[in-house]
Enzyme design. Structure first.
Site, mmCIF file in Angstrom:
data_model
loop_
_atom_site.group_PDB
_atom_site.id
_atom_site.type_symbol
_atom_site.label_atom_id
_atom_site.label_comp_id
_atom_site.label_asym_id
_atom_site.label_seq_id
_atom_site.Cartn_x
_atom_site.Cartn_y
_atom_site.Cartn_z
ATOM 1 N N ARG A 121 1.321 -38.913 32.482
ATOM 2 C CA ARG A 121 1.376 -38.348 33.477
ATOM 3 C C ARG A 121 1.092 -38.699 34.935
ATOM 4 O O ARG A 121 1.008 -39.110 36.046
ATOM 5 C CB ARG A 121 1.735 -36.952 33.848
ATOM 6 N N GLU A 163 -7.131 -33.844 19.240
ATOM 7 C CA GLU A 163 -7.660 -32.459 18.138
ATOM 8 C C GLU A 163 -6.387 -33.132 16.655
ATOM 9 O O GLU A 163 -7.032 -31.902 15.969
ATOM 10 C CB GLU A 163 -6.555 -31.428 19.067
#
Length: 182
Positions: free
Chosen positions: A69, A106
């Site tokens: 992005r 994560e």
């Protein structure tokens, strides 16, 4: 309503996506609205020209943006500043020799790459992405800039998630246009 409040009102919110407990903020509604998208870019360029450049007393040589992005913002900002654009991509996506930096996600370790010699020693750089959460990917981008002798003057994001303290990991000041709610 100011420009930042207007842009924030356009964000899409997707609870529990991509996984349970995550509230995903979608920037694409901003990009679908040409006036909003222009406002977003203009806001960043105004910040850079009225704050980043004067406070560092240095022009921007290179705008680095993160996969994927960040690529929607970086080239436009670079053009407006008269600077070069350099992409940071996931490992194996760029041709030719590359420098690599790893970062922790994560659910494991990932790697970013930048083409070798994309940044010249002494270049003044800003790094742009849509969001900063834990700061791992932005930190890796900063390491790639440093590895080639560049100096990161500032990291810029549309959205910050302050309670995750990602900015604390970075080697330069951070600007976030808006903060996500906890």
């Amino acid at each position: 309503m100011g420009d930042v409040q207007y842009l924030k009102s356009l964000l899409g919110l997707y609870p529990d996506w991509p996984k349970k407990g995550v509230n995903f903020l979608d920037i694409f509604p901003i990009l679908r609205d040409p006036i909003a998208f222009e406002s977003l870019i203009t806001h960043f360029v105004d910040h850079i020209t009225s704050h980043t450049i004067p406070s560092n007393k240095k022009n921007i040589d290179v705008v680095v943006a993160l996969d994927a992005r960040g690529f929607l913002l970086g080239p436009i900002i670079a053009l407006r500043l008269g600077a070069a654009f350099v992409p940071v991509r996931k490992k194996g996506k760029l041709p030719g020799p590359c420098v690599t930096a790893q970062y922790i996600k994560e659910y494991g370790i990932d790697s970013f790459e930048m083409q070798t010699n994309a940044i010249k020693p002494g270049n003044n750089v800003i790094i742009v992405d849509d969001l900063i959460a834990t700061g791992g990917s932005a930190k890796a981008a900063g390491e790639l800039v440093s590895a080639q002798g560049g100096k990161t003057l500032e990291y810029l994001f549309i959205i910050g998630v302050p309670f995750l303290k990602g900015s604390d990991k970075l080697d330069a000041p951070t600007y976030t246009m808006m903060d996500a709610e906890d």
